[in-house]
Design a protein around this motif. Sequence first.
Motif, PDB file in Angstrom:
ATOM      1  N   TYR A 185      -0.505  -1.696   4.456  1.00 42.58           N
ATOM      2  CA  TYR A 185      -1.687  -2.480   4.098  1.00 42.58           C
ATOM      3  C   TYR A 185      -1.221  -3.682   3.284  1.00 42.58           C
ATOM      4  O   TYR A 185      -0.754  -3.542   2.154  1.00 42.58           O
ATOM      5  CB  TYR A 185      -2.660  -1.638   3.265  1.00 42.58           C
ATOM      6  CG  TYR A 185      -3.937  -2.357   2.893  1.00 42.58           C
ATOM      7  CD1 TYR A 185      -4.881  -2.681   3.868  1.00 42.58           C
ATOM      8  CD2 TYR A 185      -4.204  -2.706   1.566  1.00 42.58           C
ATOM      9  CE1 TYR A 185      -6.061  -3.336   3.531  1.00 42.58           C
ATOM     10  CE2 TYR A 185      -5.375  -3.362   1.225  1.00 42.58           C
ATOM     11  CZ  TYR A 185      -6.301  -3.671   2.208  1.00 42.58           C
ATOM     12  OH  TYR A 185      -7.469  -4.318   1.879  1.00 42.58           O
ATOM     13  N   GLY A 186      -1.273  -4.871   3.896  1.00 47.45           N
ATOM     14  CA  GLY A 186      -0.759  -6.050   3.211  1.00 47.45           C
ATOM     15  C   GLY A 186      -1.303  -7.331   3.809  1.00 47.45           C
ATOM     16  O   GLY A 186      -2.155  -7.319   4.705  1.00 47.45           O
ATOM     17  N   PRO A 187      -0.787  -8.481   3.358  1.00 45.43           N
ATOM     18  CA  PRO A 187      -1.278  -9.789   3.814  1.00 45.43           C
ATOM     19  C   PRO A 187      -0.702 -10.186   5.171  1.00 45.43           C
ATOM     20  O   PRO A 187       0.037 -11.168   5.288  1.00 45.43           O
ATOM     21  CB  PRO A 187      -0.806 -10.721   2.692  1.00 45.43           C
ATOM     22  CG  PRO A 187       0.452 -10.082   2.184  1.00 45.43           C
ATOM     23  CD  PRO A 187       0.232  -8.594   2.297  1.00 45.43           C
ATOM     24  N   TYR A 188      -1.065  -9.437   6.189  1.00 44.82           N
ATOM     25  CA  TYR A 188      -0.557  -9.712   7.537  1.00 44.82           C
ATOM     26  C   TYR A 188      -1.498 -10.598   8.343  1.00 44.82           C
ATOM     27  O   TYR A 188      -1.280 -10.824   9.527  1.00 44.82           O
ATOM     28  CB  TYR A 188      -0.313  -8.391   8.282  1.00 44.82           C
ATOM     29  CG  TYR A 188       0.706  -7.525   7.594  1.00 44.82           C
ATOM     30  CD1 TYR A 188       2.032  -7.923   7.516  1.00 44.82           C
ATOM     31  CD2 TYR A 188       0.343  -6.327   6.996  1.00 44.82           C
ATOM     32  CE1 TYR A 188       2.975  -7.132   6.873  1.00 44.82           C
ATOM     33  CE2 TYR A 188       1.280  -5.538   6.353  1.00 44.82           C
ATOM     34  CZ  TYR A 188       2.587  -5.944   6.299  1.00 44.82           C
ATOM     35  OH  TYR A 188       3.518  -5.157   5.644  1.00 44.82           O
ATOM     36  N   SER A 203      -3.597 -14.774   4.012  1.00 46.49           N
ATOM     37  CA  SER A 203      -3.678 -14.240   2.646  1.00 46.49           C
ATOM     38  C   SER A 203      -4.539 -12.984   2.583  1.00 46.49           C
ATOM     39  O   SER A 203      -4.590 -12.322   1.543  1.00 46.49           O
ATOM     40  CB  SER A 203      -4.249 -15.309   1.704  1.00 46.49           C
ATOM     41  OG  SER A 203      -5.543 -15.691   2.130  1.00 46.49           O
ATOM     42  N   ARG A 204      -5.185 -12.649   3.681  1.00 46.96           N
ATOM     43  CA  ARG A 204      -6.092 -11.498   3.688  1.00 46.96           C
ATOM     44  C   ARG A 204      -5.315 -10.215   3.956  1.00 46.96           C
ATOM     45  O   ARG A 204      -4.508 -10.151   4.890  1.00 46.96           O
ATOM     46  CB  ARG A 204      -7.168 -11.696   4.755  1.00 46.96           C
ATOM     47  CG  ARG A 204      -8.252 -10.623   4.765  1.00 46.96           C
ATOM     48  CD  ARG A 204      -9.384 -11.054   5.664  1.00 46.96           C
ATOM     49  NE  ARG A 204      -8.984 -11.025   7.067  1.00 46.96           N
ATOM     50  CZ  ARG A 204      -9.270 -10.030   7.908  1.00 46.96           C
ATOM     51  NH1 ARG A 204      -9.959  -8.973   7.468  1.00 46.96           N
ATOM     52  NH2 ARG A 204      -8.899 -10.076   9.164  1.00 46.96           N
ATOM     53  N   LYS A 205      -5.573  -9.175   3.156  1.00 45.23           N
ATOM     54  CA  LYS A 205      -4.915  -7.892   3.365  1.00 45.23           C
ATOM     55  C   LYS A 205      -5.597  -7.130   4.489  1.00 45.23           C
ATOM     56  O   LYS A 205      -6.821  -7.020   4.540  1.00 45.23           O
ATOM     57  CB  LYS A 205      -4.929  -7.063   2.079  1.00 45.23           C
ATOM     58  CG  LYS A 205      -3.953  -7.553   1.021  1.00 45.23           C
ATOM     59  CD  LYS A 205      -3.833  -6.556  -0.113  1.00 45.23           C
ATOM     60  CE  LYS A 205      -2.749  -6.968  -1.095  1.00 45.23           C
ATOM     61  NZ  LYS A 205      -2.553  -5.949  -2.155  1.00 45.23           N
ATOM     62  N   GLY A 239       0.780  -1.224   0.000  1.00 46.34           N
ATOM     63  CA  GLY A 239       0.000   0.000   0.000  1.00 46.34           C
ATOM     64  C   GLY A 239       0.808   1.268   0.000  1.00 46.34           C
ATOM     65  O   GLY A 239       0.259   2.365  -0.123  1.00 46.34           O
ATOM     66  N   VAL A 240       2.137   1.159   0.127  1.00 45.79           N
ATOM     67  CA  VAL A 240       3.011   2.329   0.252  1.00 45.79           C
ATOM     68  C   VAL A 240       3.649   2.661  -1.087  1.00 45.79           C
ATOM     69  O   VAL A 240       4.161   1.776  -1.778  1.00 45.79           O
ATOM     70  CB  VAL A 240       4.119   2.066   1.291  1.00 45.79           C
ATOM     71  CG1 VAL A 240       5.089   3.242   1.357  1.00 45.79           C
ATOM     72  CG2 VAL A 240       3.509   1.797   2.660  1.00 45.79           C
ATOM     73  N   CYS A 259      -1.500   5.049   3.505  1.00 48.83           N
ATOM     74  CA  CYS A 259      -0.351   4.189   3.794  1.00 48.83           C
ATOM     75  C   CYS A 259       0.964   4.956   3.666  1.00 48.83           C
ATOM     76  O   CYS A 259       1.147   5.763   2.749  1.00 48.83           O
ATOM     77  CB  CYS A 259      -0.339   2.979   2.869  1.00 48.83           C
ATOM     78  SG  CYS A 259      -1.578   1.746   3.302  1.00 48.83           S
ATOM     79  N   GLY A 260       1.870   4.675   4.576  1.00 43.07           N
ATOM     80  CA  GLY A 260       3.141   5.378   4.640  1.00 43.07           C
ATOM     81  C   GLY A 260       3.137   6.536   5.618  1.00 43.07           C
ATOM     82  O   GLY A 260       4.205   7.008   6.026  1.00 43.07           O
ATOM     83  N   ARG A 261       1.945   6.980   6.011  1.00 45.53           N
ATOM     84  CA  ARG A 261       1.860   8.112   6.924  1.00 45.53           C
ATOM     85  C   ARG A 261       2.027   7.658   8.360  1.00 45.53           C
ATOM     86  O   ARG A 261       1.790   6.502   8.718  1.00 45.53           O
ATOM     87  CB  ARG A 261       0.525   8.842   6.766  1.00 45.53           C
ATOM     88  CG  ARG A 261       0.268   9.349   5.365  1.00 45.53           C
ATOM     89  CD  ARG A 261      -0.767  10.432   5.305  1.00 45.53           C
ATOM     90  NE  ARG A 261      -0.215  11.721   5.718  1.00 45.53           N
ATOM     91  CZ  ARG A 261      -0.788  12.899   5.462  1.00 45.53           C
ATOM     92  NH1 ARG A 261      -1.927  12.937   4.792  1.00 45.53           N
ATOM     93  NH2 ARG A 261      -0.236  14.025   5.858  1.00 45.53           N
ATOM     94  N   LEU A 262       2.441   8.597   9.185  1.00 44.39           N
ATOM     95  CA  LEU A 262       2.572   8.353  10.609  1.00 44.39           C
ATOM     96  C   LEU A 262       1.202   8.546  11.245  1.00 44.39           C
ATOM     97  O   LEU A 262       0.622   9.637  11.184  1.00 44.39           O
ATOM     98  CB  LEU A 262       3.587   9.326  11.213  1.00 44.39           C
ATOM     99  CG  LEU A 262       3.957   9.114  12.682  1.00 44.39           C
ATOM    100  CD1 LEU A 262       4.687   7.784  12.871  1.00 44.39           C
ATOM    101  CD2 LEU A 262       4.827  10.276  13.174  1.00 44.39           C
TER     102      LEU A 262
END
Length: 263
Positions: free
Chosen positions: A242-245, A248-250, A120-121, A170-173
């Motif tokens: 934002y990822g598959p953490y 497999s689901r983001k 997401g970044v 995404c990428g923001r603090l």
Amino acid sequence: MRRCVLLLLCGTLAVSCGYDRFGPLPAEAWPEVTTLPNTQLAQLRTFGGETAQTVTDDMVVEGYVTSDDRAGNFYRSFFIEDASAAVEVRAGCYDLFRYVPRGRRVVLHLKGLAIGRYDGVVQIGACADGDRAAEFGARAVLDACLERDVRFRHETPLRYAIARLEEPMCGRLVRIGPVIRTAESPACWAVAADENGVPQTGTVAFRDRTGDTVRVVTSGYADFAGERVPSDSVILTGILLYGPYDGSRKVFALKLRDAYDVE
């Protein structure tokens, strides 16, 4: 492609000479950067969908550094943020907390560089490498397109409820809480060393009062990896991913800069 090869070659030479490790720079040595940006970071999200793209226009962006690698949870990259969005700079170097301290203003000249996207970044790198922007690899390469300013400003984290998180953030603090660790989550942030002595990334889920959850992703190399996660209600500050953490689901996740990002 030729530019990419040349940049990576320069990076290899610089690393071999030890130029990827930085000593502290005295305050009086910081220059005042007069270059003005002509593009906001939010506009870079139009680049780098399925594959990384090379910038052909004279685009210049600015941002304030919001992360550092001092605690070991960030590796060879740093994040910058302006009023519109945030991006990750794939520096490919160590000891970035000395080169670009948290809060330092930087200006990036993007022409000839690559923009991609991961978790997401939006990422900026030396050249396109499939779906990713390749690392710069050395300070000498990064210095050719990055100006470090005397000005600094510590960004105030965005305060959001988990339900209001969106991928363009995404990428923001961001600052989230109060939240509490879910019962099924690990007791420690990460595994500093498994049975083979290899650090393992950890994922801990936190739930807010409405039942929404966010993950905290921690490198096994972080200096707080083996510490216990608080069992009480906490407030978390970190870089949003934002990822598959969750298999497999983001899902949305935070990456803490250090142990002080947990209150």
